[in-house]
Design a protein around this motif. Sequence first.
Motif, PDB file in Angstrom:
ATOM      1  N   PRO A 126       0.824  -1.213   0.000  1.00  0.00           N
ATOM      2  CA  PRO A 126       0.000   0.000   0.000  1.00  0.00           C
ATOM      3  C   PRO A 126       0.862   1.269   0.000  1.00  0.00           C
ATOM      4  CG  PRO A 126      -0.874  -1.598   1.562  1.00  0.00           C
ATOM      5  CD  PRO A 126       0.469  -2.108   1.124  1.00  0.00           C
ATOM      6  N   GLY A 127       2.004   1.227   0.695  1.00  0.00           N
ATOM      7  CA  GLY A 127       2.912   2.386   0.720  1.00  0.00           C
ATOM      8  C   GLY A 127       3.517   2.644  -0.652  1.00  0.00           C
ATOM      9  N   TYR A 128       3.720   1.577  -1.429  1.00  0.00           N
ATOM     10  CA  TYR A 128       4.226   1.753  -2.801  1.00  0.00           C
ATOM     11  C   TYR A 128       3.144   2.389  -3.675  1.00  0.00           C
ATOM     12  CZ  TYR A 128       5.904   0.612  -7.460  1.00  0.00           C
ATOM     13  OH  TYR A 128       6.300   0.696  -8.769  1.00  0.00           O
ATOM     14  N   ILE A 129       1.909   1.889  -3.526  1.00  0.00           N
ATOM     15  CA  ILE A 129       0.796   2.459  -4.319  1.00  0.00           C
ATOM     16  C   ILE A 129       0.628   3.943  -3.970  1.00  0.00           C
ATOM     17  CG2 ILE A 129      -1.728   2.350  -4.687  1.00  0.00           C
ATOM     18  CD1 ILE A 129      -1.496  -0.702  -3.988  1.00  0.00           C
ATOM     19  N   ALA A 130       0.755   4.255  -2.681  1.00  0.00           N
ATOM     20  CA  ALA A 130       0.570   5.646  -2.237  1.00  0.00           C
ATOM     21  C   ALA A 130       1.733   6.542  -2.644  1.00  0.00           C
ATOM     22  CB  ALA A 130       0.399   5.677  -0.719  1.00  0.00           C
ATOM     23  N   GLY A 131       2.871   5.919  -3.020  1.00  0.00           N
ATOM     24  CA  GLY A 131       4.024   6.718  -3.447  1.00  0.00           C
ATOM     25  C   GLY A 131       5.033   6.976  -2.334  1.00  0.00           C
ATOM     26  N   HIS A 132       4.887   6.285  -1.188  1.00  0.00           N
ATOM     27  CA  HIS A 132       5.847   6.492  -0.095  1.00  0.00           C
ATOM     28  C   HIS A 132       7.147   5.717  -0.323  1.00  0.00           C
ATOM     29  CE1 HIS A 132       2.538   8.422   1.742  1.00  0.00           C
ATOM     30  NE2 HIS A 132       1.921   7.330   2.141  1.00  0.00           N
ATOM     31  N   TYR A 133       7.074   4.636  -1.114  1.00  0.00           N
ATOM     32  CA  TYR A 133       8.255   3.805  -1.358  1.00  0.00           C
ATOM     33  C   TYR A 133       8.492   3.647  -2.854  1.00  0.00           C
ATOM     34  CZ  TYR A 133       7.175   2.289   3.413  1.00  0.00           C
ATOM     35  OH  TYR A 133       6.890   2.267   4.749  1.00  0.00           O
ATOM     36  N   GLY A 134       9.748   3.456  -3.205  1.00  0.00           N
ATOM     37  CA  GLY A 134      10.087   3.084  -4.584  1.00  0.00           C
ATOM     38  C   GLY A 134       9.991   1.570  -4.742  1.00  0.00           C
ATOM     39  N   PHE A 135      10.051   1.097  -5.998  1.00  0.00           N
ATOM     40  CA  PHE A 135       9.893  -0.334  -6.301  1.00  0.00           C
ATOM     41  C   PHE A 135      10.905  -1.182  -5.512  1.00  0.00           C
ATOM     42  CE2 PHE A 135      10.689  -4.183  -8.717  1.00  0.00           C
ATOM     43  CZ  PHE A 135       9.423  -4.590  -9.098  1.00  0.00           C
ATOM     44  N   ASP A 136      12.174  -0.783  -5.542  1.00  0.00           N
ATOM     45  CA  ASP A 136      13.206  -1.610  -4.904  1.00  0.00           C
ATOM     46  C   ASP A 136      13.077  -1.643  -3.388  1.00  0.00           C
ATOM     47  OD1 ASP A 136      14.221  -2.213  -7.335  1.00  0.00           O
ATOM     48  OD2 ASP A 136      15.809  -0.682  -7.281  1.00  0.00           O
ATOM     49  N   GLU A 137      12.461  -0.601  -2.825  1.00  0.00           N
ATOM     50  CA  GLU A 137      12.314  -0.579  -1.363  1.00  0.00           C
ATOM     51  C   GLU A 137      11.330  -1.627  -0.865  1.00  0.00           C
ATOM     52  OE1 GLU A 137      12.597   3.714   0.513  1.00  0.00           O
ATOM     53  OE2 GLU A 137      11.638   3.796  -1.464  1.00  0.00           O
ATOM     54  N   CYS A 138      10.406  -2.066  -1.720  1.00  0.00           N
ATOM     55  CA  CYS A 138       9.373  -2.989  -1.235  1.00  0.00           C
ATOM     56  C   CYS A 138       9.299  -4.271  -2.065  1.00  0.00           C
ATOM     57  CB  CYS A 138       8.014  -2.296  -1.184  1.00  0.00           C
ATOM     58  SG  CYS A 138       7.466  -1.680  -2.767  1.00  0.00           S
ATOM     59  N   HIS A 139      10.343  -4.531  -2.869  1.00  0.00           N
ATOM     60  CA  HIS A 139      10.396  -5.794  -3.609  1.00  0.00           C
ATOM     61  C   HIS A 139      11.710  -6.511  -3.304  1.00  0.00           C
ATOM     62  CE1 HIS A 139       7.083  -4.068  -5.952  1.00  0.00           C
ATOM     63  NE2 HIS A 139       6.833  -5.295  -6.348  1.00  0.00           N
ATOM     64  N   ILE A 140      11.622  -7.807  -3.060  1.00  0.00           N
ATOM     65  CA  ILE A 140      12.829  -8.606  -2.812  1.00  0.00           C
ATOM     66  C   ILE A 140      13.328  -9.122  -4.159  1.00  0.00           C
ATOM     67  CG2 ILE A 140      13.727 -10.686  -1.689  1.00  0.00           C
ATOM     68  CD1 ILE A 140      11.384 -10.246   0.395  1.00  0.00           C
TER      69      ILE A 140
END
Length: 372
Positions: free
Chosen positions: A47-61
Motif C-alpha cells: 500500500p505504501g508503494y501504491i501511495a508513493g511512499h516507497y520506490g519499487f526496490d524498497e518494497c520488492h525482494i
Amino acid sequence: MPRNLLLIGGGHSHVEVIRRWGLAPEPGVSVTLVSPDRHTPYSGMLPGYIAGHYGFDECHIDLDAVCMQAGVTLIGSSAGEIDFSARVARCCQAPDQPFDILSIDTGSTPVLANLPGADRYGIAVKPVAQFLEHWAQLREAAQTAPRPLHVVVVGAGAAGVEVILAMKHRIDFDKGRAVFTLIGDGPAILGVHPRGVQQRFMTIVQDQQITVRLDTAVERVSAGTLLLRGGEKLAFDEVIWVTGAAAPAWPRTSGLQTDAAGFIAVDKHLQSLSHPGVFAAGDIASMMDAPRPKSGVYAVRQGPPLAENLRKALRGETLLEYRPQTRALALISAGDRYAVASYGPLALSGAWVWRWKNRIDTAFMQRYRAAG
Ligand SMILES: Cc1cc2nc3c(=O)[nH]c(=O)nc-3n(C[C@H](O)[C@H](O)[C@H](O)COP(=O)(O)OP(=O)(O)OC[C@H]3O[C@@H](n4cnc5c(N)ncnc54)[C@H](O)[C@@H]3O)c2cc1C
C-alpha cells in the motif's frame, strides 16, 4: 548422487528458506526455485508503494540476488501440475523440474469464483505485478480524463481498505481526477478487526470522500457496470478485486490433499497430509489443526520452521513441530503516513503507528537486501 530440493513460488516463507540456505548450505543438495516473478513484493509495504511512499526496490525482494547469494538456481516460470510418480513439477515456461523434497509457497489470489465477468472486467490485486502495471495506467488515465474516473474497490477487508486509501492518496497527489467507492458484502469494513479499528477507518474513508457500500454483494460484471444483488446497477470506469483469498486448482488436481477451499492441507510440521516429503507454507497452505487467517504475518513466521524442516527432511531426521501464534498484530496504513494498530481488542492510531510500521517493514526488507 545429488538430491534435489525444489521450491515452487518465491513467497514470504521461501525467501527466508533461501536466505537461511545461503548461510548454511547442505552438502550434496541442489536447490531450485521456480518463480514467474523475479521480484517478490513485500505485502506490508505494497500500500505504501501504491501511495508513493516507497520506490519499487524498497518494497520488492530481488529473487535473482537472493538466489545467487544462496547458490540457488532460479527458473523463471510458474509451475503447474505435480507428477508424483515421475517426481517432477510441470512448468509452464520451462522443462519439468525434478524433486526429492518439494516445498510450495505460491500465495493466493482474490476470490473471483461465482462472479461472472470479473476476470474480464477489472483487475485483481494479485498477481501483484499485473496489478501494479494496471495501476500505472490508471494513474495516467486519471490525469488526462475529461471527467473524474469512477474507481470501485470490491472487498472491504484490511487489504481493500489499504488499497483504496493508498490509491486516493496518490491520485490526489498527482492532481488526477477520480472518485472512489468501496464495496463490502458484510455489515462493516475490516470485518475481522475490533470495533475501534472499524470506526477509525470509517472516519478516515469518509473524510476522504470515499463512498462506502456495505452489505452489498456484486453478482455479475459487464463492461462498465456492476450488477449488485437486488438488481441495482453501478457504473464504473475501473474495478479492483480485493476479495479474500482463493487457491489455484493444480494442488488438488495433482492429488495433494486440500481443505474445502483447495488450499494444501498440512500438519504441524508444514508437511502435506497426503504426501510425505512435500511441504507448503503461506497462503497456499492450510494448517488443519491450527487454522489461521491468510496473512503475510503467518507466511513470514513460517519461514524459519519451514527452512528447518526441509533440512531435516533431506537428512531423514525427525521434523520439528510448529505452532503458529494465536494472535497477530496488524498495522494497517491509511494512505497518508498514518496507520492504525489492531491487536486483539485494541486499536491505536497515529502518524507514530505509521513510523513504527515503517521501521518494522524496512528492517524486514533490509534482511534480504543485505543478502543481495
Ligand atoms: C494490498 C495488500 C496488502 C496486504 N498487506 C498485508 C499486511 O500488511 N500484513 C499482512 O500480514 N498481510 C498483508 N496482505 C496479505 C499478504 O499479501 C499475503 O498473506 C502474503 O503475501 C502471503 O504470502 P505467501 O508467501 O503465501 O505468498 P506471496 O507473497 O503471494 O508469494 C507467492 C509467490 O508465488 C508465485 N507463484 C504464484 N503461483 C505460482 C506458480 N504456479 N508457480 C510458481 N510460483 C507461483 C507468485 O508469483 C508470488 O511471487 C496484504 C495483501 C494485499 C493484497
